[in-house]
Enzyme design. Structure first.
Site, PDB file in Angstrom:
ATOM      1  N   SER A 165     -44.501 -20.748 -36.968  1.00 38.70           N
ATOM      2  CA  SER A 165     -44.871 -21.791 -35.854  1.00 38.70           C
ATOM      3  C   SER A 165     -44.886 -23.211 -36.811  1.00 38.70           C
ATOM      4  O   SER A 165     -45.354 -23.088 -37.988  1.00 38.70           O
ATOM      5  CB  SER A 165     -46.252 -21.671 -35.567  1.00 38.70           C
ATOM      6  OG  SER A 165     -46.573 -22.654 -34.622  1.00 38.70           O
ATOM      7  N   ARG A 220     -41.076 -21.534 -31.711  1.00 39.02           N
ATOM      8  CA  ARG A 220     -41.679 -21.914 -32.847  1.00 39.02           C
ATOM      9  C   ARG A 220     -42.319 -23.264 -32.701  1.00 39.02           C
ATOM     10  O   ARG A 220     -43.331 -23.657 -33.346  1.00 39.02           O
ATOM     11  CB  ARG A 220     -40.515 -22.001 -34.082  1.00 39.02           C
ATOM     12  CG  ARG A 220     -41.452 -22.295 -35.409  1.00 39.02           C
ATOM     13  CD  ARG A 220     -40.060 -22.115 -36.533  1.00 39.02           C
ATOM     14  NE  ARG A 220     -40.752 -22.494 -37.763  1.00 39.02           N
ATOM     15  CZ  ARG A 220     -41.112 -23.259 -38.554  1.00 39.02           C
ATOM     16  NH1 ARG A 220     -40.971 -24.625 -37.855  1.00 39.02           N
ATOM     17  NH2 ARG A 220     -41.852 -23.372 -39.671  1.00 39.02           N
ATOM     18  N   SER A 234     -33.719 -25.242 -48.562  1.00 39.55           N
ATOM     19  CA  SER A 234     -32.482 -25.803 -48.928  1.00 39.55           C
ATOM     20  C   SER A 234     -32.079 -25.653 -50.176  1.00 39.55           C
ATOM     21  O   SER A 234     -30.835 -25.624 -50.589  1.00 39.55           O
ATOM     22  CB  SER A 234     -32.608 -27.343 -48.772  1.00 39.55           C
ATOM     23  OG  SER A 234     -33.688 -27.730 -49.759  1.00 39.55           O
ATOM     24  N   CYS A 243     -36.120 -31.350 -41.728  1.00 36.70           N
ATOM     25  CA  CYS A 243     -37.223 -31.520 -40.731  1.00 36.70           C
ATOM     26  C   CYS A 243     -37.435 -32.971 -40.356  1.00 36.70           C
ATOM     27  O   CYS A 243     -37.441 -33.695 -41.134  1.00 36.70           O
ATOM     28  CB  CYS A 243     -38.503 -30.849 -41.090  1.00 36.70           C
ATOM     29  SG  CYS A 243     -39.551 -30.590 -40.110  1.00 36.70           S
ATOM     30  N   MET A 260     -45.811 -29.148 -43.149  1.00 40.56           N
ATOM     31  CA  MET A 260     -45.257 -29.813 -41.941  1.00 40.56           C
ATOM     32  C   MET A 260     -44.596 -30.878 -41.950  1.00 40.56           C
ATOM     33  O   MET A 260     -45.183 -32.163 -42.111  1.00 40.56           O
ATOM     34  CB  MET A 260     -46.603 -29.975 -40.862  1.00 40.56           C
ATOM     35  CG  MET A 260     -46.312 -30.363 -39.607  1.00 40.56           C
ATOM     36  SD  MET A 260     -47.997 -30.270 -38.555  1.00 40.56           S
ATOM     37  CE  MET A 260     -47.405 -30.511 -36.914  1.00 40.56           C
ATOM     38  N   GLY A 271     -36.188 -40.444 -63.852  1.00 42.25           N
ATOM     39  CA  GLY A 271     -34.944 -39.785 -63.736  1.00 42.25           C
ATOM     40  C   GLY A 271     -33.842 -40.394 -64.489  1.00 42.25           C
ATOM     41  O   GLY A 271     -34.109 -41.102 -65.382  1.00 42.25           O
ATOM     42  N   ASP A 322     -44.574 -24.545 -48.714  1.00 48.75           N
ATOM     43  CA  ASP A 322     -43.244 -24.182 -47.828  1.00 48.75           C
ATOM     44  C   ASP A 322     -42.809 -25.706 -47.364  1.00 48.75           C
ATOM     45  O   ASP A 322     -43.245 -26.315 -46.801  1.00 48.75           O
ATOM     46  CB  ASP A 322     -43.588 -23.581 -46.358  1.00 48.75           C
ATOM     47  CG  ASP A 322     -42.183 -23.517 -45.647  1.00 48.75           C
ATOM     48  OD1 ASP A 322     -40.917 -23.387 -46.293  1.00 48.75           O
ATOM     49  OD2 ASP A 322     -42.402 -23.475 -44.297  1.00 48.75           O
TER      50      ASP A 322
END
Length: 437
Positions: free
Chosen positions: A200, A352, A313, A256, A250, A425, A289
């Site tokens: 979810s 979900r 990814s 996302c 989230m 970087g 996650d």
């Protein structure tokens, strides 16, 4: 002048006024005050300087307790002391209360990332894969059985394979929290699945509490991973319900759009630290996650308190991910999509996002393509060696030790400005080849 005088010992105030009154300009006055004040301070010894009021970095509790949402790129770890080799770093970890892995990485239950082939490959390398449920029950069961039945192989550069008590590879699967998902859990358990994720985007719900309690009653011994969550408050609710691990994140995934569309979520570095802080006290492992783009992000997530990281990814576009390669503008690619994309929702993933009962589906993700990345058999060992070197630089010889150091305030961090991130970087190059190993 009055303010400075009040902060000056009374025995020295007369000399301060006399000295400063001879200066004719504001610039000279300020400089004179600073000079005289500095001359009256006790000198610090070499060792005293370490305890000076000017902190040389911040412990996690102070850095993440300021009400600012931070991502992995926003923070940098300060180096510790090295007295061990990178090859001595132990990354073995708990995925759940009862499942231990040699490699702290699992693949995401996304329909363009993990089916049977990926799940088997991840377990062979010491990690674990979670088969998605955006498919008929029979197909998900078949994928789990295929991965469980794969022959054990010791890869040259990978860790020890992840094997369960039954002598077969460890395999996980995702399920929903609807009534029909109870049948799915039962069938997956019969197929030999070792753990299930209650999948979810917002896991702090009565649906998850009810499902955890049902699984604990009807499938005893099956570990249940709850989430997704991003706060300590949410963690307490799911731990009390019986969660064996917590999945954190989230809106931080590359595909996302939850934070953009729904205005809810949290920077992933802050989310991992805050949830892990609560979960550690209860002995519950945390899975970070989303938001993982490179080995440095994995090292940061683990050091901040995660026991494992979940990647989507990074593994999309590998040989082991579902789908076929095709050419797009002369580049070899595979499809990759968020489970909140309208394309994925049409296949069933809307539950979900609690959208399966809504007339209008609101996308919380996108669909697209990613370049071919070769095999996870090459990618994952490289990532783990880089993480070991990161832990060595931090001064932590194991993942468990890193957690102890973070909880005890022994690891120091700072936030980075945009310029500091750019400096960290590759820059000022006309051209270069970035060879990973």
């Amino acid at each position: 002048l009055t303010s400075i005088a009040l902060c000056t010992p009374s025995s020295n105030r007369s000399s301060l006024h006399t000295y400063c009154s001879k200066q004719l300009t504001a610039k000279n006055l300020c400089g004179s005050i600073r000079l005289l004040y500095a001359q009256q301070q006790p000198s610090l010894s070499f060792h005293d300087m370490a305890d000076d009021e000017f902190q040389d970095g911040l412990p996690g509790a102070k850095l993440f307790g300021q009400g600012v949402s931070l991502t992995y790129d926003d923070v940098i770890f300060l180096p510790g002391r090295i007295d061990f080799g990178a090859d001595q770093v132990d990354l073995s970890t708990q995925l759940t209360r009862n499942i231990r892995l040699n490699t702290p990485v699992v693949s995401s239950p996304m329909d363009t990332v993990t089916e049977g082939t990926m799940a088997a490959a991840m377990a062979q390398l010491g990690g674990m894969g979670f088969v998605h449920y955006n498919m008929p029950l029979e197909e998900q069961v078949a994928a789990v059985k295929a991965a469980k039945g794969a022959a054990l192989q010791q890869t040259a550069r990978g860790g020890e394979p992840s094997v369960g008590a039954d002598g077969r590879l460890l395999v996980g699967a995702a399920v929903g929290t609807r009534e029909e998902d109870k049948q799915r859990v039962t069938a997956l358990r019969e197929a030999g699945v070792d753990a299930v994720i209650l999948d979810s985007s917002q896991g702090d719900s009565g649906y998850q509490v009810s499902m955890v309690q049902w699984i604990k009653e009807h499938c005893p011994g099956l570990d249940v991973i709850c989430g997704n969550i991003v706060t300590g408050r949410q963690a307490r609710h799911l731990i009390d319900a019986g969660a064996d691990a917590l999945r954190v994140g989230m809106g931080s995934g590359s595909i996302c759009t939850t934070q953009e569309v729904c205005a809810v979520g949290r920077g992933q570095a802050t989310a991992v630290f805050q949830v892990a802080r609560v979960a550690r006290a209860a002995g519950i492992p945390v899975i970070a996650d989303g938001g993982i783009q490179n080995s440095g992000h994995i090292a940061k997530a683990l050091a901040l308190g995660a026991s494992t990281v979940m990647c989507g990814s990074l593994f999309a576009g590998t040989n082991e991910s579902p789908g076929e390669f095709f050419e797009q503008n002369g580049v070899k690619v595979k499809k990759y999509r968020g489970m909140g994309s309208l394309e994925a929702m049409k296949k069933g993933s809307e539950s979900r996002y609690h959208s399966d009962t809504q007339a209008m589906k609101i996308a919380q993700g996108v669909a697209g393509t990613v370049k071919s990345k070769g095999s996870v058999n090459d990618t994952l060992p490289y990532l783990m060696q880089a993480v070991k070197q990161g832990f060595q630089d931090m001064g932590s010889s194991s993942l468990s030790r890193a957690h102890e150091m973070m909880a005890g305030g022994e690891i120091f961090l700072e936030t980075r400005t945009g310029a500091a991130q750019a400096e960290g970087g590759i820059h000022d190059m006309h051209s270069f080849d970035k060879v990973r190993w």
